[in-house]
Design a protein around this motif. Structure first.
Motif, PDB file in Angstrom:
ATOM      1  N   GLY A  34       0.792  -1.222   0.000  1.00 31.38           N
ATOM      2  CA  GLY A  34       0.000   0.000   0.000  1.00 31.38           C
ATOM      3  C   GLY A  34       0.825   1.272   0.000  1.00 31.38           C
ATOM      4  N   THR A  35       2.154   1.136  -0.055  1.00 36.77           N
ATOM      5  CA  THR A  35       3.001   2.322  -0.114  1.00 36.77           C
ATOM      6  C   THR A  35       3.459   2.529  -1.544  1.00 36.77           C
ATOM      7  OG1 THR A  35       5.074   1.150   0.263  1.00 36.77           O
ATOM      8  CG2 THR A  35       3.846   1.849   2.224  1.00 36.77           C
ATOM      9  N   HIS A  36       4.149   3.612  -1.776  1.00 38.30           N
ATOM     10  CA  HIS A  36       4.638   3.911  -3.116  1.00 38.30           C
ATOM     11  C   HIS A  36       6.139   3.681  -3.227  1.00 38.30           C
ATOM     12  CE1 HIS A  36       0.758   5.434  -4.237  1.00 38.30           C
ATOM     13  NE2 HIS A  36       0.736   6.173  -3.150  1.00 38.30           N
ATOM     14  N   GLU A  37       6.713   2.901  -2.322  1.00 41.57           N
ATOM     15  CA  GLU A  37       8.149   2.610  -2.407  1.00 41.57           C
ATOM     16  C   GLU A  37       8.422   1.807  -3.672  1.00 41.57           C
ATOM     17  OE1 GLU A  37      10.364   3.935  -0.561  1.00 41.57           O
ATOM     18  OE2 GLU A  37       8.905   4.847   0.772  1.00 41.57           O
ATOM     19  N   HIS A  38       9.635   1.939  -4.206  1.00 38.94           N
ATOM     20  CA  HIS A  38       9.971   1.341  -5.493  1.00 38.94           C
ATOM     21  C   HIS A  38       9.928  -0.183  -5.469  1.00 38.94           C
ATOM     22  CE1 HIS A  38      13.807   1.427  -3.347  1.00 38.94           C
ATOM     23  NE2 HIS A  38      14.167   0.433  -4.120  1.00 38.94           N
ATOM     24  N   TRP A  39      10.082  -0.819  -4.339  1.00 41.15           N
ATOM     25  CA  TRP A  39      10.059  -2.277  -4.316  1.00 41.15           C
ATOM     26  C   TRP A  39       8.904  -2.841  -3.517  1.00 41.15           C
ATOM     27  CZ3 TRP A  39      11.898  -4.323   0.533  1.00 41.15           C
ATOM     28  CH2 TRP A  39      12.526  -3.390   1.335  1.00 41.15           C
ATOM     29  N   ALA A  40       7.925  -2.015  -3.160  1.00 41.75           N
ATOM     30  CA  ALA A  40       6.785  -2.468  -2.374  1.00 41.75           C
ATOM     31  C   ALA A  40       5.962  -3.515  -3.122  1.00 41.75           C
ATOM     32  CB  ALA A  40       5.906  -1.288  -1.989  1.00 41.75           C
ATOM     33  N   GLU A  41       5.869  -3.380  -4.432  1.00 41.71           N
ATOM     34  CA  GLU A  41       5.040  -4.300  -5.203  1.00 41.71           C
ATOM     35  C   GLU A  41       5.612  -5.709  -5.218  1.00 41.71           C
ATOM     36  OE1 GLU A  41       4.716  -2.483  -8.994  1.00 41.71           O
ATOM     37  OE2 GLU A  41       3.824  -0.677  -8.179  1.00 41.71           O
ATOM     38  N   GLN A  42       6.901  -5.842  -4.975  1.00 46.45           N
ATOM     39  CA  GLN A  42       7.535  -7.151  -5.006  1.00 46.45           C
ATOM     40  C   GLN A  42       7.335  -7.916  -3.698  1.00 46.45           C
ATOM     41  OE1 GLN A  42      11.632  -6.389  -5.795  1.00 46.45           O
ATOM     42  NE2 GLN A  42      11.198  -5.131  -7.573  1.00 46.45           N
ATOM     43  N   ARG A  43       6.798  -7.294  -2.685  1.00 46.65           N
ATOM     44  CA  ARG A  43       6.666  -7.892  -1.359  1.00 46.65           C
ATOM     45  C   ARG A  43       5.282  -8.464  -1.159  1.00 46.65           C
ATOM     46  NH1 ARG A  43      11.803  -8.544  -0.038  1.00 46.65           N
ATOM     47  NH2 ARG A  43      12.924  -6.669  -0.551  1.00 46.65           N
ATOM     48  N   GLU A  44       5.237  -9.656  -0.564  1.00 45.20           N
ATOM     49  CA  GLU A  44       3.966 -10.317  -0.280  1.00 45.20           C
ATOM     50  C   GLU A  44       3.443  -9.953   1.100  1.00 45.20           C
ATOM     51  OE1 GLU A  44       2.500 -13.138  -2.056  1.00 45.20           O
ATOM     52  OE2 GLU A  44       3.703 -12.749  -3.809  1.00 45.20           O
ATOM     53  N   GLY A  45       4.308  -9.514   1.985  1.00 44.60           N
ATOM     54  CA  GLY A  45       3.883  -9.205   3.345  1.00 44.60           C
ATOM     55  C   GLY A  45       4.968  -8.463   4.083  1.00 44.60           C
ATOM     56  N   PRO A  46       4.919  -8.510   5.407  1.00 48.11           N
ATOM     57  CA  PRO A  46       5.897  -7.787   6.217  1.00 48.11           C
ATOM     58  C   PRO A  46       7.335  -8.264   5.978  1.00 48.11           C
ATOM     59  CG  PRO A  46       4.050  -8.529   7.541  1.00 48.11           C
ATOM     60  CD  PRO A  46       3.919  -9.181   6.203  1.00 48.11           C
ATOM     61  N   VAL A  47       8.281  -7.345   6.126  1.00 42.35           N
ATOM     62  CA  VAL A  47       9.709  -7.630   5.963  1.00 42.35           C
ATOM     63  C   VAL A  47      10.393  -7.310   7.293  1.00 42.35           C
ATOM     64  CG1 VAL A  47      11.804  -7.025   4.680  1.00 42.35           C
ATOM     65  CG2 VAL A  47       9.583  -6.983   3.531  1.00 42.35           C
ATOM     66  N   THR A  48      11.284  -8.206   7.727  1.00 47.12           N
ATOM     67  CA  THR A  48      12.009  -8.006   8.976  1.00 47.12           C
ATOM     68  C   THR A  48      13.402  -7.482   8.677  1.00 47.12           C
ATOM     69  OG1 THR A  48      10.792  -9.805  10.019  1.00 47.12           O
ATOM     70  CG2 THR A  48      12.832  -9.121  11.098  1.00 47.12           C
ATOM     71  N   PHE A  49      13.779  -6.427   9.393  1.00 47.77           N
ATOM     72  CA  PHE A  49      15.098  -5.828   9.262  1.00 47.77           C
ATOM     73  C   PHE A  49      15.803  -5.926  10.605  1.00 47.77           C
ATOM     74  CE2 PHE A  49      12.523  -3.887   6.030  1.00 47.77           C
ATOM     75  CZ  PHE A  49      13.362  -3.796   4.934  1.00 47.77           C
ATOM     76  N   ARG A  50      17.098  -6.232  10.585  1.00 50.24           N
ATOM     77  CA  ARG A  50      17.892  -6.355  11.807  1.00 50.24           C
ATOM     78  C   ARG A  50      18.897  -5.216  11.891  1.00 50.24           C
ATOM     79  NH1 ARG A  50      19.741 -11.562  14.734  1.00 50.24           N
ATOM     80  NH2 ARG A  50      17.511 -11.430  14.936  1.00 50.24           N
ATOM     81  N   LEU A  51      19.028  -4.657  13.078  1.00 58.08           N
ATOM     82  CA  LEU A  51      19.983  -3.585  13.337  1.00 58.08           C
ATOM     83  C   LEU A  51      21.402  -4.119  13.231  1.00 58.08           C
ATOM     84  CD1 LEU A  51      20.633  -0.699  14.372  1.00 58.08           C
ATOM     85  CD2 LEU A  51      20.457  -1.629  16.685  1.00 58.08           C
ATOM     86  N   GLN A  52      22.251  -3.398  12.531  1.00 59.84           N
ATOM     87  CA  GLN A  52      23.672  -3.739  12.464  1.00 59.84           C
ATOM     88  C   GLN A  52      24.338  -3.133  13.701  1.00 59.84           C
ATOM     89  OE1 GLN A  52      25.283  -5.678   9.733  1.00 59.84           O
ATOM     90  NE2 GLN A  52      23.133  -6.150  10.128  1.00 59.84           N
ATOM     91  N   PRO A  53      24.741  -3.964  14.677  1.00 61.43           N
ATOM     92  CA  PRO A  53      25.265  -3.441  15.944  1.00 61.43           C
ATOM     93  C   PRO A  53      26.454  -2.492  15.789  1.00 61.43           C
ATOM     94  CG  PRO A  53      24.915  -5.809  16.068  1.00 61.43           C
ATOM     95  CD  PRO A  53      24.703  -5.401  14.637  1.00 61.43           C
ATOM     96  N   SER A  54      27.252  -2.696  14.772  1.00 62.37           N
ATOM     97  CA  SER A  54      28.428  -1.840  14.579  1.00 62.37           C
ATOM     98  C   SER A  54      28.044  -0.409  14.208  1.00 62.37           C
ATOM     99  CB  SER A  54      29.350  -2.426  13.512  1.00 62.37           C
ATOM    100  OG  SER A  54      28.679  -2.489  12.268  1.00 62.37           O
ATOM    101  N   THR A  55      26.771  -0.158  13.910  1.00 59.31           N
ATOM    102  CA  THR A  55      26.337   1.171  13.483  1.00 59.31           C
ATOM    103  C   THR A  55      25.538   1.910  14.547  1.00 59.31           C
ATOM    104  OG1 THR A  55      24.244   0.436  12.495  1.00 59.31           O
ATOM    105  CG2 THR A  55      26.217   0.327  11.089  1.00 59.31           C
ATOM    106  N   THR A  56      25.348   1.330  15.728  1.00 56.09           N
ATOM    107  CA  THR A  56      24.462   1.949  16.726  1.00 56.09           C
ATOM    108  C   THR A  56      24.914   3.333  17.171  1.00 56.09           C
ATOM    109  OG1 THR A  56      25.562   0.737  18.487  1.00 56.09           O
ATOM    110  CG2 THR A  56      23.529  -0.208  17.615  1.00 56.09           C
ATOM    111  N   ASP A  57      26.213   3.610  17.118  1.00 58.72           N
ATOM    112  CA  ASP A  57      26.706   4.933  17.507  1.00 58.72           C
ATOM    113  C   ASP A  57      26.784   5.914  16.338  1.00 58.72           C
ATOM    114  OD1 ASP A  57      26.975   4.224  20.178  1.00 58.72           O
ATOM    115  OD2 ASP A  57      28.980   3.415  19.866  1.00 58.72           O
TER     116      ASP A  57
END
Length: 69
Positions: A34-57
């Motif tokens: 339902g969004t207008h992101e360029h790759w939203a149409e390729q997704r069937e459902g929710p996507v999980t993203f994980r934080l890269q610990p080396s970037t927290t600061d």
């Protein structure tokens, strides 16, 4: 509570994440349907993203997509 800008793999612009006193969440689940992101149409459902610990600061911590093995 506080808000932080974060980078999410595959998106061109940073996103705002509201986090509690314990800091950024380890994972984000985002449903792009339902969004207008360029790759939203390729997704069937929710996507999980994980934080890269080396970037927290970093000024904009990075979240990358998790894939099923």
């Amino acid at each position: 509570m506080r808000a932080r800008l974060v980078k999410i793999e595959g998106l061109d612009k940073p996103c705002l994440v509201v986090c509690g006193e314990h800091g950024l969440p380890d994972e984000l689940v985002i449903d792009f349907r339902g969004t207008h992101e360029h790759w939203a149409e390729q997704r069937e459902g929710p996507v999980t993203f994980r934080l890269q610990p080396s970037t927290t600061d970093d000024p904009e911590p990075v979240y990358v997509e998790m894939f099923d093995d």
